[in-house]
Design an enzyme around this catalytic site. Structure first.
Site, PDB file in Angstrom:
ATOM      1  CG  ASP A  39      -0.505  -0.177   2.536  1.00  0.00           C
ATOM      2  OD1 ASP A  39       0.705  -0.389   2.688  1.00  0.00           O
ATOM      3  OD2 ASP A  39      -1.316  -0.076   3.495  1.00  0.00           O
ATOM      4  CB  SER A  70     -11.244   0.051  26.347  1.00  0.00           C
ATOM      5  OG  SER A  70     -11.000  -1.309  26.098  1.00  0.00           O
ATOM      6  CB  SER A 124      -3.076 -10.495  16.142  1.00  0.00           C
ATOM      7  OG  SER A 124      -3.022 -10.718  17.520  1.00  0.00           O
ATOM      8  CG  LEU A 126      -5.837 -10.373  12.799  1.00  0.00           C
ATOM      9  CD1 LEU A 126      -6.690 -11.305  13.652  1.00  0.00           C
ATOM     10  CD2 LEU A 126      -5.830 -10.847  11.346  1.00  0.00           C
ATOM     11  CB  SER A 129      -4.408   0.434  15.785  1.00  0.00           C
ATOM     12  OG  SER A 129      -3.728  -0.182  14.736  1.00  0.00           O
ATOM     13  CD  GLU A 161      -1.975   3.488  12.734  1.00  0.00           C
ATOM     14  OE1 GLU A 161      -3.199   3.301  12.807  1.00  0.00           O
ATOM     15  OE2 GLU A 161      -1.139   2.608  12.994  1.00  0.00           O
ATOM     16  CG  ASP A 173      -4.089  -1.899   8.074  1.00  0.00           C
ATOM     17  OD1 ASP A 173      -3.984  -2.622   7.069  1.00  0.00           O
ATOM     18  OD2 ASP A 173      -3.190  -1.766   8.919  1.00  0.00           O
TER      19      ASP A 173
HETATM   20  C1  GLA Z   1       0.346  -2.658   8.382  1.00  0.00           C
HETATM   21  C2  GLA Z   1       0.035  -1.273   7.852  1.00  0.00           C
HETATM   22  C3  GLA Z   1      -0.588  -1.345   6.454  1.00  0.00           C
HETATM   23  C4  GLA Z   1       0.262  -2.204   5.513  1.00  0.00           C
HETATM   24  C5  GLA Z   1       0.600  -3.543   6.168  1.00  0.00           C
HETATM   25  C6  GLA Z   1       1.572  -4.350   5.353  1.00  0.00           C
HETATM   26  O1  GLA Z   1      -0.831  -3.370   8.596  1.00  0.00           O
HETATM   27  O2  GLA Z   1      -0.835  -0.595   8.735  1.00  0.00           O
HETATM   28  O3  GLA Z   1      -0.755  -0.043   5.952  1.00  0.00           O
HETATM   29  O4  GLA Z   1       1.408  -1.527   5.106  1.00  0.00           O
HETATM   30  O5  GLA Z   1       1.166  -3.363   7.461  1.00  0.00           O
HETATM   31  O6  GLA Z   1       1.008  -4.708   4.145  1.00  0.00           O
END
Ligand code: GLA
Length: 400
Positions: A39, A70, A124, A126, A129, A161, A173
């Site tokens: 990305d 939380s 993890s 996933l 955040s 972020e 993400d």
């Molecule tokens: C993290 C980053 C994403 C991407 C992945 C690797 O999740 O937040 O933007 O760069 O790593 O593909």
């Protein structure tokens, strides 16, 4: 979210803040099918939103204070919006980053009470955040009734972020958490950026298994930012030597990399090779998705893992071991590490009739023999952020 969970959250909100919540939103975590570390190099990625999500119950305040709690994290926050990130509790920085970005756009944010709840495993790979950021942004978007598109919400969350927490992550993400559609992967072209939902052409025969390596370390901010700057350095050398002005590493043809390879040191050459070849794999994977060719898709996952481990160096022994164990199981068409790396999860494409056996064997053979019991589950492609209720909409919102 189950009705039972929802009732529990509402009760907890009432006990904590002595008020009824007036908003309830959710935003999912994600798993990237293919296109890793692509990305921020301006290419195409192919994530899906998963069944794990962050839920947020909230209500605006009149005193510009933020009271954040939380159910999973012990520490809470009460006070005005801080100018800089806090050391503790650190999860609130994702919320503050989002508020700052809305303010940077000239919008006035009242204070609010908010209760966060979620089941996205942290550290993890996933994107827990990003799910906190997108849930927070989706709440504020509903509260202020902005006309932001889903992609704009994702871009704002990414800036939160980058600017507030200092992680120079790409858009993937936040984009999938905001824009995911049920049953589809998201084809995200990060250079433009542009999104398109791609139905998973082989979903009647296969399922996606997300299996944790047991390593919760996650990619550190410094290692992630280092990979990013190595890619920028490689691009600069490639442009200088070839005399061409490539916008990003993903747009460099392999033939050009081959021509200039003697001008790149070994590390930069391997980083660039991963990016350019991974991008080719994403294009082939899109083809396999369209044609319903699950076997081809699986092979591309395997090749991606090899490249991430050898050329991009973001794997670790536990991830490699789990990946090869899964790759060798009958019924697994392909497997690779997913997300930033150095721990976290793998993604496997598994034939439907084998899913129960694989999950049982994974737990009783692989995890048990190592004395670990980390998360492992199947997930379909789930929808992106939604509001479960707002003062004007007491119904479950599907899509805008
Ligand atoms: C993290 C980053 C994403 C991407 C992945 C690797 O999740 O937040 O933007 O760069 O790593 O593909």
């Amino acid at each position: 979210m189950t009705q039972q969970r929802f009732t529990k959250l509402k009760d907890y909100f009432r006990e904590t803040f002595e008020q009824e919540p007036s908003y309830c939103v959710r935003a999912p975590g994600r798993v990237n099918l293919i296109g890793e570390h692509i990305d921020y190099n301006g290419g195409l990625v192919l994530p899906i939103a998963i069944k794990c999500e962050i839920r947020l119950l909230a209500r605006p305040r009149k005193d510009k204070q933020f009271h954040l709690k939380s159910l999973q994290m012990e520490k809470t926050y009460k006070g005005m919006l801080p100018e800089n990130p806090l050391d503790e509790p650190s999860w609130v920085n994702y919320v503050f980053g989002v508020i700052h970005e809305f303010q940077n756009e000239g919008l006035e944010i009242p204070g609010f009470d908010a209760l966060y709840d979620g089941d996205v495993p942290v550290s993890s790979g996933l994107s827990s955040s990003a799910a906190i950021e997108v849930a927070s942004a989706w709440f504020i978007h509903n509260l202020l009734q902005t006309n932001y598109s889903r992609l704009q919400i994702a871009l704002l969350s990414q800036r939160a972020e980058n600017n507030f927490t200092g992680v120079q992550c790409g858009l993937m993400d936040q984009a999938i958490s905001a824009c995911g559609e049920k049953g589809s992967a998201l084809r995200l072209d990060c250079a433009i950026p542009q999104i398109e939902s791609i139905p998973i052409g082989f979903s009647n025969q296969t399922e996606f298994l997300i299996a944790h390596s047991g390593v919760y370390r996650g990619l550190s901010t410094s290692a992630y930012n280092e990979r990013r700057s190595q890619c920028e350095e490689a691009l600069e050398v490639i442009c200088n030597i070839s005399g061409k002005n490539y916008d990003n590493l993903c747009s460099v043809p392999m033939s050009v990399l081959n021509k200039v390879q003697n001008n790149l040191n070994d590390v930069l050459l391997r980083r660039a090779r991963h990016v350019i070849k991974e991008q080719q794999r994403v294009i082939q994977a899109l083809d396999a998705l369209h044609n319903g060719n699950a076997k081809r898709f699986g092979k591309l996952l395997n090749a991606s893992h090899k490249s991430l481990a050898r050329d991009y160096e973001v794997s670790c022994p536990e991830l490699d071991e789990l990946t090869s164990w899964l790759q060798s199981r009958p019924g697994v068409l392909g497997c690779r590490l997913t997300g930033a790396g150095f721990g976290g999860c793998t993604i496997s494409l598994v034939q439907k009739h084998m899913i129960e056996k694989i999950l049982t064997d994974l737990k009783s053979e692989f995890y048990a023999s190592r004395g670990i019991n980390p998360p492992a589950f199947f997930s379909e492609a789930e929808p992106g952020a939604s509001a479960l209720f707002t003062p004007t909409r007491a119904i479950i919102e599907k899509r805008d």
